[in-house]
Design an enzyme around this catalytic site. Sequence first.
Site, PDB file in Angstrom:
ATOM      1  N   HIS A  74      29.233  12.662 -30.061  1.00 32.82           N
ATOM      2  CA  HIS A  74      28.892  14.075 -29.902  1.00 32.82           C
ATOM      3  C   HIS A  74      28.550  14.418 -28.453  1.00 32.82           C
ATOM      4  O   HIS A  74      28.673  15.554 -28.017  1.00 32.82           O
ATOM      5  CB  HIS A  74      27.692  14.439 -30.776  1.00 32.82           C
ATOM      6  CG  HIS A  74      27.927  14.244 -32.233  1.00 32.82           C
ATOM      7  ND1 HIS A  74      28.892  14.939 -32.924  1.00 32.82           N
ATOM      8  CD2 HIS A  74      27.338  13.423 -33.140  1.00 32.82           C
ATOM      9  CE1 HIS A  74      28.876  14.561 -34.192  1.00 32.82           C
ATOM     10  NE2 HIS A  74      27.953  13.641 -34.341  1.00 32.82           N
ATOM     11  N   HIS A 118      20.890  14.028 -22.361  1.00 26.90           N
ATOM     12  CA  HIS A 118      22.311  14.136 -22.708  1.00 26.90           C
ATOM     13  C   HIS A 118      22.871  15.443 -22.177  1.00 26.90           C
ATOM     14  O   HIS A 118      22.126  16.299 -21.699  1.00 26.90           O
ATOM     15  CB  HIS A 118      22.493  14.032 -24.228  1.00 26.90           C
ATOM     16  CG  HIS A 118      21.798  15.130 -24.967  1.00 26.90           C
ATOM     17  ND1 HIS A 118      20.538  14.974 -25.500  1.00 26.90           N
ATOM     18  CD2 HIS A 118      22.169  16.405 -25.220  1.00 26.90           C
ATOM     19  CE1 HIS A 118      20.174  16.123 -26.070  1.00 26.90           C
ATOM     20  NE2 HIS A 118      21.137  17.003 -25.910  1.00 26.90           N
ATOM     21  N   HIS A 158      25.879  18.782 -22.474  1.00 30.01           N
ATOM     22  CA  HIS A 158      26.784  19.621 -23.264  1.00 30.01           C
ATOM     23  C   HIS A 158      27.774  20.238 -22.286  1.00 30.01           C
ATOM     24  O   HIS A 158      27.397  20.615 -21.176  1.00 30.01           O
ATOM     25  CB  HIS A 158      26.003  20.719 -23.988  1.00 30.01           C
ATOM     26  CG  HIS A 158      24.990  20.182 -24.962  1.00 30.01           C
ATOM     27  ND1 HIS A 158      25.288  19.930 -26.285  1.00 30.01           N
ATOM     28  CD2 HIS A 158      23.691  19.824 -24.797  1.00 30.01           C
ATOM     29  CE1 HIS A 158      24.213  19.452 -26.898  1.00 30.01           C
ATOM     30  NE2 HIS A 158      23.225  19.374 -26.019  1.00 30.01           N
ATOM     31  N   GLU A 166      24.759  25.590 -23.431  1.00 30.21           N
ATOM     32  CA  GLU A 166      24.296  26.082 -24.733  1.00 30.21           C
ATOM     33  C   GLU A 166      23.481  27.349 -24.541  1.00 30.21           C
ATOM     34  O   GLU A 166      23.740  28.359 -25.169  1.00 30.21           O
ATOM     35  CB  GLU A 166      23.483  24.988 -25.423  1.00 30.21           C
ATOM     36  CG  GLU A 166      24.332  23.755 -25.708  1.00 30.21           C
ATOM     37  CD  GLU A 166      23.899  23.010 -26.943  1.00 30.21           C
ATOM     38  OE1 GLU A 166      22.762  22.512 -26.959  1.00 30.21           O
ATOM     39  OE2 GLU A 166      24.704  22.941 -27.898  1.00 30.21           O
ATOM     40  N   HIS A 219      20.080  18.314 -21.135  1.00 30.44           N
ATOM     41  CA  HIS A 219      18.858  18.353 -21.948  1.00 30.44           C
ATOM     42  C   HIS A 219      18.089  17.055 -21.773  1.00 30.44           C
ATOM     43  O   HIS A 219      18.642  15.975 -21.983  1.00 30.44           O
ATOM     44  CB  HIS A 219      19.207  18.547 -23.428  1.00 30.44           C
ATOM     45  CG  HIS A 219      19.699  19.929 -23.739  1.00 30.44           C
ATOM     46  ND1 HIS A 219      20.410  20.228 -24.881  1.00 30.44           N
ATOM     47  CD2 HIS A 219      19.564  21.091 -23.043  1.00 30.44           C
ATOM     48  CE1 HIS A 219      20.695  21.534 -24.872  1.00 30.44           C
ATOM     49  NE2 HIS A 219      20.205  22.072 -23.771  1.00 30.44           N
ATOM     50  N   THR A 224      19.627  21.427 -31.073  1.00 28.02           N
ATOM     51  CA  THR A 224      20.864  22.215 -31.116  1.00 28.02           C
ATOM     52  C   THR A 224      21.971  21.490 -31.872  1.00 28.02           C
ATOM     53  O   THR A 224      23.113  21.941 -31.866  1.00 28.02           O
ATOM     54  CB  THR A 224      21.346  22.551 -29.687  1.00 28.02           C
ATOM     55  OG1 THR A 224      21.667  21.335 -29.007  1.00 28.02           O
ATOM     56  CG2 THR A 224      20.286  23.313 -28.905  1.00 28.02           C
ATOM     57  N   THR A 225      21.633  20.358 -32.492  1.00 31.84           N
ATOM     58  CA  THR A 225      22.596  19.634 -33.326  1.00 31.84           C
ATOM     59  C   THR A 225      21.944  19.364 -34.682  1.00 31.84           C
ATOM     60  O   THR A 225      20.715  19.344 -34.775  1.00 31.84           O
ATOM     61  CB  THR A 225      22.965  18.274 -32.697  1.00 31.84           C
ATOM     62  OG1 THR A 225      21.760  17.517 -32.486  1.00 31.84           O
ATOM     63  CG2 THR A 225      23.685  18.437 -31.380  1.00 31.84           C
TER      64      THR A 225
END
Length: 354
Positions: free
Chosen positions: A101, A126, A128, A139, A152, A234-235
């Site tokens: 992911h 991590h 995005h 995000e 993040h 957010t996941t």
Amino acid sequence: MLLLTLLLGAAATLAAEGGQHWTYEDPVLTIRSHTSCFCRKASPHGQDHWPASYPECGGNAQSPIDIQTDGVTFDPELPALQPQGYDQPGPEPLDLHNNGHTVQLSLPPTLYLEGLPQKFVAAQLHLHWGQKGSPGGSEHQINSEATAAELHIVHYDSDSYDNLNEAAQRPQGLAVLGILIEVGETKNPAYEHIISHLHEIRQKNQRTSVAPFSVRELLPPELGRFFRYNGSLTTPPCHQSVLWTVFSRRAQISTGQLAELQETLFSTEEEPSELLVHNYRAPQPLNQRVVFASFIEVGPSRTTAEMLGLGMGILLGCLCLLLAAYFIARKIRKKRLGNRKSVAFTSGRVAAEA
Ligand SMILES: *[C@@H]1O[C@H](CO)[C@@H](O)[C@H](O)[C@H]1NC(C)=O
């Protein structure tokens, strides 16, 4: 019996992975350029379907959000956020992991945050991002503007909870820093500590080691301006346990670095390989929540064009003032000259009469 064992095994694997399979695709119109067709991608696991398997994803305090700066509340009491131990994360190499992911870097608890209601220690960071050739990737949005990517840094309340997983399920258990990343002129050496290793972990579940580096350098230089709100992961499972800090200032990476991020990793373990792209969630409704700001001059930072406009305006204003001053000065001089002439004339006449 064998079948039952197999089934139980499969169920256990699923549970260990954290439940149902999920993806980012949503059933919107997707344009496939290589086939030049409009294909409707109706994924049963896409983000619109997360709430079906993970009810909290349908909650009323979800993340990310679109921060409208004219709707935020200035809070002069918000203390400055001080990352501690970020400069030197110890001597041990850090684990970098493609989890299908995102790309995730493990962080030691010697990194922690000061300036929040509790002490929050770091666990991982991590990224995005979007995909090649299309805008967006972050995000969070500020005034409906997304940037190319977002970092993040995930922390948990270590005074109250034993580990990240436990804290993630409790209100205010987590504190996440959100850093919007835009494309700039030069290569960002701090981000290179992550990006240069991506080719070692192209497949899902691959790991590598990264030499420790200053995590502070991943952040924008100025940390004084930020937004604060209560939100969620957010996941999936989207736990509503996150005290969010989103910085107003952005970090910058180069075009080449963004391309590597977008084009190196796969979201799959086996063939067919699927590029790990577009791993960002759409903004969620704010609902009744308040977004606080640590600073008052809210509004997007001025663009170059705006600055140029402002400069021209000031220049024009000065020119007008100068012109006005010149004409007034000339008028005064004319008047004085006139006076002097009449004085001269009078005195001349007086002299003649004498
Ligand atoms: C978040 O929620 C908690 C609990 O309701 C509240 O005390 C706190 O003020 C909220 N913080 C923000 C930034 O909204």
